[in-house]
Design a protein around this motif. Structure first.
Motif, PDB file in Angstrom:
ATOM      1  N   ILE A 248      -9.175  -0.709   7.330  1.00 26.42           N
ATOM      2  CA  ILE A 248      -9.119  -2.053   6.756  1.00 26.42           C
ATOM      3  C   ILE A 248      -8.582  -1.995   5.331  1.00 26.42           C
ATOM      4  CG2 ILE A 248     -10.519  -4.033   6.057  1.00 26.42           C
ATOM      5  CD1 ILE A 248     -12.440  -3.280   8.374  1.00 26.42           C
ATOM      6  N   THR A 249      -9.045  -1.019   4.565  1.00 27.54           N
ATOM      7  CA  THR A 249      -8.616  -0.883   3.170  1.00 27.54           C
ATOM      8  C   THR A 249      -7.113  -0.642   3.077  1.00 27.54           C
ATOM      9  OG1 THR A 249     -10.786   0.012   2.539  1.00 27.54           O
ATOM     10  CG2 THR A 249      -8.932   0.454   1.056  1.00 27.54           C
ATOM     11  N   ARG A 250      -6.618   0.310   3.877  1.00 24.33           N
ATOM     12  CA  ARG A 250      -5.200   0.658   3.811  1.00 24.33           C
ATOM     13  C   ARG A 250      -4.328  -0.461   4.383  1.00 24.33           C
ATOM     14  NH1 ARG A 250      -3.629   4.700   6.812  1.00 24.33           N
ATOM     15  NH2 ARG A 250      -5.522   4.925   8.069  1.00 24.33           N
ATOM     16  N   LEU A 251      -4.833  -1.150   5.418  1.00 28.49           N
ATOM     17  CA  LEU A 251      -4.070  -2.257   6.001  1.00 28.49           C
ATOM     18  C   LEU A 251      -3.877  -3.367   4.970  1.00 28.49           C
ATOM     19  CD1 LEU A 251      -2.839  -3.256   8.738  1.00 28.49           C
ATOM     20  CD2 LEU A 251      -4.995  -4.466   9.091  1.00 28.49           C
ATOM     21  N   LEU A 252      -4.943  -3.734   4.282  1.00 27.40           N
ATOM     22  CA  LEU A 252      -4.843  -4.786   3.270  1.00 27.40           C
ATOM     23  C   LEU A 252      -3.979  -4.356   2.091  1.00 27.40           C
ATOM     24  CD1 LEU A 252      -8.529  -6.048   3.316  1.00 27.40           C
ATOM     25  CD2 LEU A 252      -6.518  -7.488   3.700  1.00 27.40           C
ATOM     26  N   ALA A 253      -4.152  -3.118   1.643  1.00 24.15           N
ATOM     27  CA  ALA A 253      -3.381  -2.635   0.492  1.00 24.15           C
ATOM     28  C   ALA A 253      -1.890  -2.625   0.809  1.00 24.15           C
ATOM     29  CB  ALA A 253      -3.853  -1.242   0.090  1.00 24.15           C
ATOM     30  N   THR A 254      -1.542  -2.164   2.012  1.00 24.83           N
ATOM     31  CA  THR A 254      -0.127  -2.112   2.388  1.00 24.83           C
ATOM     32  C   THR A 254       0.444  -3.509   2.580  1.00 24.83           C
ATOM     33  OG1 THR A 254      -0.581  -0.016   3.527  1.00 24.83           O
ATOM     34  CG2 THR A 254       1.523  -1.091   3.995  1.00 24.83           C
ATOM     35  N   TYR A 255      -0.340  -4.389   3.181  1.00 21.87           N
ATOM     36  CA  TYR A 255       0.086  -5.773   3.378  1.00 21.87           C
ATOM     37  C   TYR A 255       0.416  -6.425   2.035  1.00 21.87           C
ATOM     38  CZ  TYR A 255      -0.465 -10.797   4.399  1.00 21.87           C
ATOM     39  OH  TYR A 255      -0.294 -12.158   4.489  1.00 21.87           O
ATOM     40  N   HIS A 256      -0.441  -6.238   1.054  1.00 27.32           N
ATOM     41  CA  HIS A 256      -0.199  -6.840  -0.265  1.00 27.32           C
ATOM     42  C   HIS A 256       0.972  -6.170  -0.987  1.00 27.32           C
ATOM     43  CE1 HIS A 256      -4.536  -8.313   0.072  1.00 27.32           C
ATOM     44  NE2 HIS A 256      -3.812  -9.405  -0.089  1.00 27.32           N
ATOM     45  N   SER A 257       1.105  -4.853  -0.838  1.00 28.40           N
ATOM     46  CA  SER A 257       2.208  -4.161  -1.513  1.00 28.40           C
ATOM     47  C   SER A 257       3.559  -4.556  -0.929  1.00 28.40           C
ATOM     48  CB  SER A 257       2.020  -2.646  -1.420  1.00 28.40           C
ATOM     49  OG  SER A 257       2.161  -2.196  -0.076  1.00 28.40           O
ATOM     50  N   GLU A 258       3.556  -5.014   0.333  1.00 29.97           N
ATOM     51  CA  GLU A 258       4.796  -5.441   0.986  1.00 29.97           C
ATOM     52  C   GLU A 258       5.099  -6.923   0.761  1.00 29.97           C
ATOM     53  OE1 GLU A 258       7.062  -3.695   2.555  1.00 29.97           O
ATOM     54  OE2 GLU A 258       6.030  -1.762   2.345  1.00 29.97           O
ATOM     55  N   GLY A 259       4.310  -7.576  -0.100  1.00 26.64           N
ATOM     56  CA  GLY A 259       4.585  -8.960  -0.455  1.00 26.64           C
ATOM     57  C   GLY A 259       3.756  -9.991   0.269  1.00 26.64           C
ATOM     58  N   GLY A 260       2.803  -9.569   1.105  1.00 28.79           N
ATOM     59  CA  GLY A 260       1.960 -10.527   1.801  1.00 28.79           C
ATOM     60  C   GLY A 260       0.896 -11.108   0.887  1.00 28.79           C
ATOM     61  N   ASP A 261       0.422 -12.311   1.229  1.00 29.55           N
ATOM     62  CA  ASP A 261      -0.655 -12.909   0.442  1.00 29.55           C
ATOM     63  C   ASP A 261      -1.581 -13.699   1.359  1.00 29.55           C
ATOM     64  OD1 ASP A 261       0.809 -15.140   1.061  1.00 29.55           O
ATOM     65  OD2 ASP A 261       1.471 -15.555  -0.979  1.00 29.55           O
ATOM     66  N   THR A 262      -2.664 -14.205   0.772  1.00 30.97           N
ATOM     67  CA  THR A 262      -3.689 -15.009   1.473  1.00 30.97           C
ATOM     68  C   THR A 262      -4.118 -14.349   2.785  1.00 30.97           C
ATOM     69  OG1 THR A 262      -2.064 -16.385   2.659  1.00 30.97           O
ATOM     70  CG2 THR A 262      -2.802 -17.136   0.483  1.00 30.97           C
ATOM     71  N   ALA A 263      -4.422 -13.061   2.729  1.00 28.95           N
ATOM     72  CA  ALA A 263      -4.748 -12.322   3.949  1.00 28.95           C
ATOM     73  C   ALA A 263      -6.081 -12.781   4.537  1.00 28.95           C
ATOM     74  CB  ALA A 263      -4.804 -10.831   3.656  1.00 28.95           C
ATOM     75  N   VAL A 264      -6.078 -12.948   5.852  1.00 30.14           N
ATOM     76  CA  VAL A 264      -7.296 -13.190   6.625  1.00 30.14           C
ATOM     77  C   VAL A 264      -7.485 -11.993   7.550  1.00 30.14           C
ATOM     78  CG1 VAL A 264      -8.345 -14.579   8.446  1.00 30.14           C
ATOM     79  CG2 VAL A 264      -7.164 -15.697   6.544  1.00 30.14           C
ATOM     80  N   VAL A 265      -8.645 -11.351   7.470  1.00 33.26           N
ATOM     81  CA  VAL A 265      -8.954 -10.244   8.372  1.00 33.26           C
ATOM     82  C   VAL A 265      -9.745 -10.804   9.551  1.00 33.26           C
ATOM     83  CG1 VAL A 265     -10.297  -8.135   8.655  1.00 33.26           C
ATOM     84  CG2 VAL A 265      -8.861  -8.441   6.636  1.00 33.26           C
TER      85      VAL A 265
END
Length: 552
Positions: A248-265
């Protein structure tokens, strides 16, 4: 408070979709390449149980199968012994008793009676069972492998087909690991936590000699026990809690580093995810679990402190009722803690499978300004405390203890210090060291953040001065503080001066033994002596008056 801007409305979903796809390519689901397994061996000896007419109908459908044998067990016999069916045995039994699993079902004539398999096919067990009777022989929400029952969801034709496929050797994962040292179920003969026993939908958990045991052959891996376990003594193995949190930690970190925002898990079981006919919106990051119970409130709240704006847990109708109840209970606990910590409860939702609008909706609140960067501790309670402390720092925690749902593993203790003798029986049984003694002098310390409300201290206390006080203290300082509940100077031996107990302990013992003939007269002073001096005094007394021991 700054207004949250709907960035998806401004920029569209394409950027989030691209960020999610990049994250999924870079962060792989934690697969266990060689998980421990259990094996079932079935030779195809089948028993069909129920009224005579119903079992004959099922038996006829299996007449030409490759099963080794078919035994018809009539609970309502009509005198016809089914002689028209080849390779089929018939026996009447009004109240058969069944236990076991695929390849090892033991069916007896009543509980503790003779084996029906021995009487019909000369074997110690049947390999599979089709139950057509009412009520069902096994009442579990998740019956063991090899047990089949005709229901609206499983018609007779499907059950018969499944029976014909029960020949061979089958493997399934061993879903759980148990660390008995962490278990709060029992200690020193006292009974405590029973959360896993109460919640298992397969009845695969038992207490054997006050130790929790999971039958891997009956376990379905529903995950309810690991979510309910307050100490982490039961750990899900596919994946482990640490590997799931790391994913979960790495998925969110990579998502944000690739320009994603407002993530819902979104926590969803793999079967429900696979049945969806449309792809989720780009800001929705799925955690595809083997079973929904494999993740609990520590993972849900953990996703929030790792960068998710919102967490959604997908419920569906096929969930065992006990597991569905557990998820709702854990959700209620998490909501209570979020509110007490000063965070919007809208960060955490239970949603229904198939509700696409809610699945794809943008979160109503932004993510936290900062993210927890430290790795998850090994212990479950330590991991949860780290998350709660982070939420407290970035929220407005209440200074008042708030009520929690019944059975929640959070709270303090009410201790009658006037009648506590500092015998340390509670310290001896506490599995989490919430109760401890500093050791330098007689004292009892308590740390609320470590208490799981197992009740072992309450049952072990000989003076019955301890009572559980459930609730959640959001403020980290009182919750994490090791507070001294009671302290006394040590009582010194009246003979040699060695400290060996407390004054309250000696007073309590003297009161209880005041009428005992062994301590009559001056002998009562022996209770004020250490163990060595007490023995010496007894021998000196016997030397002076050898007949004294005959008076006792």
């Amino acid at each position: 408070m700054p207004q949250f801007i709907d960035t998806r409305a401004l920029n569209g979903d394409a950027r989030n979709v691209a960020a999610r796809e990049a994250a999924l390519q870079q962060v792989s689901w934690p697969q266990n390449l060689a998980p421990p397994t259990v094996s079932y061996v079935s030779h195809g000896h089948v028993a069909i149980v129920g009224p005579a007419d119903a079992i004959r109908q099922a038996g006829r459908q299996l007449a030409d199968s490759e099963l080794a044998s078919v035994t018809l067990v009539a609970t309502h016999a009509d005198g016809d012994e089914a002689s028209d069916l080849t390779n089929t045995h018939y026996i009447a039994c009004d109240a058969p008793h069944l236990e076991g699993y695929l390849g090892a079902f033991h069916m007896t004539a009543g509980e503790g009676g003779p084996l029906l398999s021995k009487a019909t096919i000369g074997r110690d067990h049947f390999d599979a069972v089709l139950d057509l009777g009412t009520p069902a022989l096994l009442q579990y929400e998740l019956p063991p492998p090899g047990y089949h029952r005709v229901t609206q969801a499983t018609p007779l034709e499907q059950a018969v087909q499944e029976l014909q496929e029960c020949i061979g050797e089958f493997e399934k994962p061993r879903y759980f690991q148990i660390d008995s040292d962490l278990c709060a179920h029992a200690g020193r003969g006292q009974s405590g936590c029973t959360r896993c026993l109460d919640i298992c939908p397969a009845d695969a958990i038992s207490s054997v000699k006050q130790e929790i045991v999971i039958d891997p052959f009956r376990c379905h891996g529903a995950g309810s026990c690991t979510s309910a376990c307050p100490t982490g003594a039961i750990r899900y193995a596919l994946p482990t809690p640490e590997r799931l949190d790391d994913y979960i930690t790495r998925l969110l970190a990579t998502y944000h580093s690739e320009g994603g925002d407002t993530a819902v898990v979104r926590f969803v079981d793999q079967e429900t995810q696979a049945s969806e006919t449309s792809e989720a919106a780009g800001h929705v990051l799925d955690v595809p679990l083997e079973e929904l119970g494999a993740a609990g409130l520590d993972h849900w709240l953990g996703a929030l402190v790792r960068g998710a704006a919102e967490v959604r847990i997908v419920m569906h109708d096929a969930l065992p009722p006990s597991l569905a109840h557990l998820v709702r209970d854990q959700h209620a606990q998490a909501i209570t803690m979020l509110e007490a910590l000063g965070h919007d409860p809208q960060r955490l939702h239970l949603i229904d499978a198939g509700d696409i609008d809610i699945r794809d909706a943008l979160p109503s609140v932004p993510p936290l300004d900062e993210r927890l960067e430290t790795a998850r501790p090994h212990g479950k309670r330590e991991a949860l405390n780290t998350i709660l402390d982070f939420l407290a720092v970035h929220g407005t925690p209440s200074d008042e203890r708030v009520a929690m749902p019944a059975g929640a593993p959070f709270g303090t203790l009410d201790i009658d210090t006037d009648n506590c003798t500092l015998c340390m029986a509670c310290v001896a049984v506490c599995p989490t060291q919430a109760l401890s003694s500093p050791g330098q002098s007689p004292a009892l310390d308590f740390q609320e953040s470590a208490c799981v409300q197992c009740g072992l201290c309450e049952t072990a206390c000989p003076e019955q001065v301890i009572a559980l006080h459930p609730g959640f203290m959001a403020a980290p300082e009182p919750r994490n503080r090791v507070a001294t509940v009671k302290e006394e100077p040590p009582f010194e031996c009246i003979s040699c001066g060695k400290p060996f107990a407390t004054a309250s302990t000696i007073a309590s013992i003297k009161q209880k033994l005041a009428d005992h003939p062994y301590f009559a007269g001056d002998a009562i002073k022996r209770l004020e002596m250490c163990e060595d001096c007490r023995v010496k005094d007894i021998w000196h007394d016997m030397a002076r008056d050898p007949n004294a021991q005959l008076k006792v």
